[in-house]
Design an enzyme around this catalytic site. Structure first.
Site, PDB file in Angstrom:
ATOM      1  CG  ASP A   1       8.283 -36.326 -32.531  1.00 41.46           C
ATOM      2  OD1 ASP A   1       8.331 -35.076 -32.412  1.00 41.46           O
ATOM      3  OD2 ASP A   1       7.650 -36.912 -33.432  1.00 41.46           O
TER       4      ASP A   1
ATOM      5  CG  HIS B   1      -6.178 -34.366 -36.063  1.00 47.04           C
ATOM      6  ND1 HIS B   1      -6.723 -33.146 -36.356  1.00 47.04           N
ATOM      7  CD2 HIS B   1      -5.839 -34.323 -34.746  1.00 47.04           C
ATOM      8  CE1 HIS B   1      -6.716 -32.380 -35.259  1.00 47.04           C
ATOM      9  NE2 HIS B   1      -6.186 -33.076 -34.278  1.00 47.04           N
TER      10      HIS B   1
ATOM     11  CG  ASP C   1      -9.474 -32.317 -29.802  1.00 46.14           C
ATOM     12  OD1 ASP C   1      -9.054 -33.308 -29.180  1.00 46.14           O
ATOM     13  OD2 ASP C   1      -8.715 -31.490 -30.363  1.00 46.14           O
TER      14      ASP C   1
ATOM     15  CG  HIS D   1      -5.791 -29.937 -31.939  1.00 45.97           C
ATOM     16  ND1 HIS D   1      -5.698 -30.627 -30.757  1.00 45.97           N
ATOM     17  CD2 HIS D   1      -4.653 -29.206 -32.054  1.00 45.97           C
ATOM     18  CE1 HIS D   1      -4.541 -30.339 -30.166  1.00 45.97           C
ATOM     19  NE2 HIS D   1      -3.892 -29.468 -30.935  1.00 45.97           N
TER      20      HIS D   1
ATOM     21  CG  ASP E   1      -7.135 -31.123 -27.163  1.00 43.60           C
ATOM     22  OD1 ASP E   1      -8.366 -30.914 -27.252  1.00 43.60           O
ATOM     23  OD2 ASP E   1      -6.476 -31.698 -28.064  1.00 43.60           O
TER      24      ASP E   1
ATOM     25  CE1 TYR F   1      -2.857 -35.505 -26.549  1.00 43.40           C
ATOM     26  CE2 TYR F   1      -3.799 -33.337 -26.986  1.00 43.40           C
ATOM     27  CZ  TYR F   1      -3.594 -34.657 -27.355  1.00 43.40           C
ATOM     28  OH  TYR F   1      -4.118 -35.126 -28.517  1.00 43.40           O
TER      29      TYR F   1
HETATM   30  N1  Q9C Z   1       4.237 -27.988 -33.623  1.00 41.82           N
HETATM   31  C1  Q9C Z   1      -5.322 -34.478 -30.995  1.00 41.82           C
HETATM   32  O1  Q9C Z   1      -5.571 -33.683 -30.084  1.00 41.82           O
HETATM   33  N2  Q9C Z   1       0.612 -30.852 -32.582  1.00 41.82           N
HETATM   34  N3  Q9C Z   1      -4.280 -34.296 -31.797  1.00 41.82           N
HETATM   35  C2  Q9C Z   1       1.469 -30.381 -33.554  1.00 41.82           C
HETATM   36  C3  Q9C Z   1       3.076 -28.653 -34.107  1.00 41.82           C
HETATM   37  C4  Q9C Z   1      -0.175 -31.926 -33.001  1.00 41.82           C
HETATM   38  C5  Q9C Z   1      -3.446 -33.144 -31.646  1.00 41.82           C
HETATM   39  C6  Q9C Z   1       2.297 -29.274 -32.997  1.00 41.82           C
HETATM   40  C7  Q9C Z   1      -1.395 -32.014 -32.163  1.00 41.82           C
HETATM   41  C8  Q9C Z   1      -2.254 -33.188 -32.516  1.00 41.82           C
HETATM   42  C9  Q9C Z   1      -6.161 -35.658 -31.193  1.00 41.82           C
HETATM   43 ZN    ZN Z   2      -6.853 -32.080 -29.956  1.00 37.29          ZN
END
Ligand code: Q9C
Ligand code: ZN
Length: 629
Positions: A22, A137, A174, A176, A267, A307
C-alpha cells in the site's frame, strides 16, 4: 521547580507493520522508532533522561475520546487474518491494521499518560514519549492517517480530569493537520489547539476545508483553535519561527497554559517525503526552547509523524537535548519568512483578532482615512492621512441595489455615496480610526451611511448636523441621536427625544461656541454613549472652520474616537483643518476668549432645563431637578 527530563519508549511499539502493498501507508515503519532511539543513544541522551516505563492505556481512558463501538472494532483486529485486516483498514483513510496494532495503540496511549503523570506529579520537569501508532488524525469513531487512538487528545482530557487543569495548550508541529484533535476540542475553551500544516489551498491531504485559518473554534471554543495553513511547500526555519513569533507565542502567553502537550511530528522537517518542507533539526530545538518558557516548563512531547529516518532521528535528538537544557544550536539560513508564509500568518492573525488582546490592541494601520472630490488636493492633507480611492463600482452597485431609492439613480448622488461609504466601511472594519468624506449630497449619503451602520450592528450612532439640512430619518428607536445646529427653525421633529435642534444665530462662531459645545453638546453626547459619531457639515452653517475642528477634537473621547466627518461642497480649507483635528497633528487655534451673548446663554440654559431629565450629564444646578420639576 521540578527538574529532569523523562524519556518514554518501549520497543514493543515496533512490533506491528504493514503486511501488504500500500503505497499510501508504506512510509509508516517500525524503523521510525528504532532509528530515533538509536540516535538518542548515540548522542548519550538516553542515559541523561529519566526512564519511565510504558503501560497500556485503559478502556476508560481510551473512551475519554473514542466511542466504545470504535474501541470494539479496534479490539477485534487482534485476532484477524490478513484478509480481514485489509478489509477493516479499507474502512478508513490512510490506515493499516496488524494483529499487534491494538496492543501498540494501547501502549501509545499509556506511554503518553505516563509522561503526563511524570510531569504533573513533579517527578520530572518535561519529557518525550516515542510512540507508534501516532494519534492526531484519529477521531471519536475512526482511525485515520496511520492513527488509531488520539494519544494527545486523550492526554488532554485525562489531565483535565485527573489534575483539574483549566488551560492546556496543544502545539501540533507535525506537517499534517491534526483534524482529530481539532474536532475533539472545537467547542472547548480549556484546550487551545495550534497546528500548522501543509495545505496548498486544500489540495493536500487530508483535503479539509476546516484546516484553513478561519476555523477558529466554535461556540465557547471560539478563538481556541489556531490553524496556520501553509499554501506552498518549502517552508523553512524562518517561516516556522515567524509563525511562532507572530501567532502562537503571543496567544500562548496570553492564554497562560498550565500544561503543554506537543504533537511532535517531524514530517515538517527537511527531507521528509510527505511534508516537502525545509526546516532543519536545529529549528526544533528553538521551537522546543520557546515552549519551555510557558506553563512553568511543564511540557510533554509525543511523537506523531516523521518519515525521513535521518531527519526524524536528528530532530528527535534536538528536541530531547533542548528539554535537557543544553545550549541551543545555531539556526541556519537567511532569516526572512517567505511571502506565502507571511500571508498565512496575516490571515490567522486577522481571523483571531476578535479573541486575543495581543492581536486586538494593535493600532489600526490608518488613523484617518479621507475621500475627497479633487484628488489633486490630496497633498494639502497631513501626510498621515490616507486618501481613499472610491469603493469599486461593482461593490457599490451591490450595496446600493439593496435599497430602492430614486435618489441614488443620479450620478452625483452616487459619487457622493461612494466617498462616504468607502470611508465609513474602513472605520466600521477598524481599518481606520476616523475619516472625512466629501459629498455633494450629504443628506442622501447620511441616510445610506446610517443604514450601513445599523446593518453592521451598531447600537447608537450620534449624528451632529451643522447647517440647514432636510434629513428623512427614523428617530424613534434610539439607535441614533440627531443634534442639529441650524439657523432655520425646525419644528416637526421636536417631539422625539432623539432629535435636538440648537438654534444658532449667525455670529455663533466665537462668542457662543464654548457655551453651546461644553454646556450642551458634550454633556448630551456623553449621556448617550455612542459607538460611532457622524458629523455632517451642510450648507448655511453657523459654525466656522475652527469651531468645527475643535468640536471634532472634543468629541474624540467618545466611541473610541470613531468619527466620520461628512462635508458637503468642496472647501479644501475646511477639509484640511478637520483632517488635522482627526489625525491629531495640531489643535485648532481659537484666538482670544470672548464671552457669549446673553441671548445665547439663556437659550442653552433653557434647553438644558428642558432636557436634563433625559440627558443627565446636562445637570449642573441642584434647583431644577431635585425638586422633581
Ligand atoms: N495520497 C501522520 O503524519 N497520506 N500521518 C495520505 C494521500 C497520509 C500522515 C496520502 C498521511 C498520514 C501522523
Ligand atoms: Zn504528519
Amino acid at each position: 521547580m521540578a527538574s529532569g527530563t523523562a524519556l518514554i519508549y518501549d520497543d514493543e511499539m515496533t512490533s506491528y507493520k504493514l503486511l501488504w502493498d500500500d503505497p499510501e501507508c508504506d512510509i509508516e515503519v517500525p524503523e521510525r522508532l528504532l532509528s530515533s532511539y538509536e540516535q538518542l543513544k548515540h548522542y548519550h541522551l538516553v542515559e541523561r533522561c529519566i526512564h519511565v516505563p510504558v503501560r497500556e492505556g485503559t478502556e476508560e481512558e481510551i473512551m475519554l475520546v473514542h466511542s466504545s463501538e470504535y474501541l470494539e472494532v479496534v479490539k477485534s483486529t487482534q485476532t484477524m487474518n490478513e484478509e480481514e485486516l485489509r478489509r477493516v483498514s479499507e474502512n478508513y483513510d490512510a490506515v493499516y491494521f496488524h494483529p499487534n496494532t491494538y496492543r501498540c495503540a494501547k501502549l501509545a496511549v499509556g506511554a503518553t499518560l505516563q509522561l503526563v503523570d511524570s510531569v504533573m506529579s513533579g517527578k520530572v520537569r518535561n519529557g518525550m514519549a516515542l510512540v507508534r501508532p501516532p494519534g492526531h488524525h484519529s477521531q471519536r469513531n475512526a482511525a485515520n492517517g496511520f492513527c488509531v487512538f488520539n494519544n494527545v487528545a486523550i492526554a488532554a482530557q485525562y489531565a483535565k480530569r485527573r489534575y483539574g487543569l483549566q488551560r492546556i495548550l496543544i502545539v501540533d508541529w507535525d506537517v499534517h493537520h491534526g483534524q482529530g484533535v481539532q474536532y475533539v476540542f472545537e467547542e472547548d475553551p480549556s484546550v487551545l489547539y495550534y497546528s500548522w500544516h501543509r495545505y496548498e489551498h486544500q489540495q493536500f491531504w487530508p483535503l479539509l476545508r476546516e484546516s484553513d485559518y478561519d476555523a477558529v473554534g466554535q461556540g465557547k471554543g471560539k478563538g481556541f483553535n489556531l490553524n496556520v495553513p501553509w499554501n506552498k511547500v518549502g517552508m523553512g526555519n524562518s517561516d516556522y519561527l515567524a509563525a511562532f513569533f507572530h501567532v502562537l507565542l503571543p496567544v500562548a502567553f496570553e492564554f497562560v497554559p498550565e500544561l503543554i502537550l506537543v504533537s511532535s511530528g517531524y514530517d515538517s522537517g527537511i527531507g521528509d517525503p510527505e511534508g516537502q518542507m525545509n526546516a532543519t533539526p536545529e529549528c526544533f530545538a528553538h521551537l522546543t526552547h520557546f515552549l519551555m518558557q510557558l506553563a512553568n516548563g511543564r511540557l510533554c512531547a509525543v511523537l506523531e509523524g516523521g518519515y525521513h529516518l535521518k531527519s526524524l532521528s536528528e530532530s528527535v535528538c534536538m528536541t530531547v537535548k533542548t528539554l535537557l537544557r543544553d545550549p541551543l544550536p545555531q539556526i541556519a539560513g537567511e532569516m526572512a519568512p517567505c511571502l506565502s508564509a507571511i500571508e498565512s500568518i496575516q490571515n490567522v492573525r486577522g481571523a483571531h483578532k476578535p479573541y486575543w488582546k495581543c492581536l486586538m490592541y494593535e493600532v489600526p494601520p490608518v488613523k484617518t482615512a479621507a475621500a475627497i472630490v479633487s484628488k489633486a488636493d490630496a497633498h494639502l492633507l497631513p501626510v498621515s492621512v490616507q486618501v481613499e480611492m472610491e469603493m469599486n463600482a461593482q461593490e457599490l452597485k451591490t450595496f446600493v441595489s439593496a435599497f430602492d431609492v430614486e435618489l441614488v439613480k443620479e450620478e452625483k448622488a452616487l459619487l457622493s455615496l461612494q466617498n462616504v461609504l468607502a470611508v465609513l466601511d474602513k472605520i466600521l472594519k477598524k481599518k481606520a480610526c476616523n475619516g472625512i468624506a466629501e459629498s455633494s449630497v450629504a443628506s442622501v449619503s447620511i441616510t445610506f451611511a446610517l443604514k450601513h451602520c445599523f446593518d453592521f450592528g451598531l447600537q447608537r450612532v450620534l449624528c451632529i448636523v451643522v447647517g440647514d439640512m432636510d434629513l428623512e430619518l427614523d428617530l424613534d428607536d434610539g439607535k441614533m441621536l440627531l443634534m442639529n445646529i441650524c439657523q432655520k427653525q425646525q419644528t416637526e421633529k421636536t417631539n422625539s427625544k432623539y432629535y435636538i435642534s440648537l438654534n444658532w444665530k449667525e455670529d455663533a462662531e466665537r462668542n457662543n461656541f464654548f457655551c453651546a459645545v461644553l454646556g450642551f453638546i458634550l454633556p448630551v453626547a456623553y449621556s448617550y454613549q455612542p459607538d460611532l459619531m457622524i458629523i455632517v457639515i451642510g450648507p448655511n452653517r453657523s459654525l466656522g472652520v475652527n469651531g468645527i475642528s475643535l468640536l471634532t477634537c472634543l468629541l474624540q473621547g467618545l466611541a473610541e474616537s470613531r468619527i466620520l466627518v461628512v462635508i458637503q461642497d468642496t472647501e479644501i480649507k475646511l477639509v484640511q483643518s478637520v483632517a488635522k483635528a482627526l489625525s491629531g497633528v495640531s489643535t485648532p487655534d481659537f484666538g482670544a476668549y470672548t464671552p457669549a451673548s446673553q441671548e445665547n446663554v439663556l437659550e442653552i440654559k433653557r434647553l438644558r432645563d428642558q432636557l436634563q431629565q433625559e440627558w443627565k450629564m446636562l445637570r449642573c444646578s441642584v434647583r431644577n431637578w431635585v425638586s422633581g420639576s
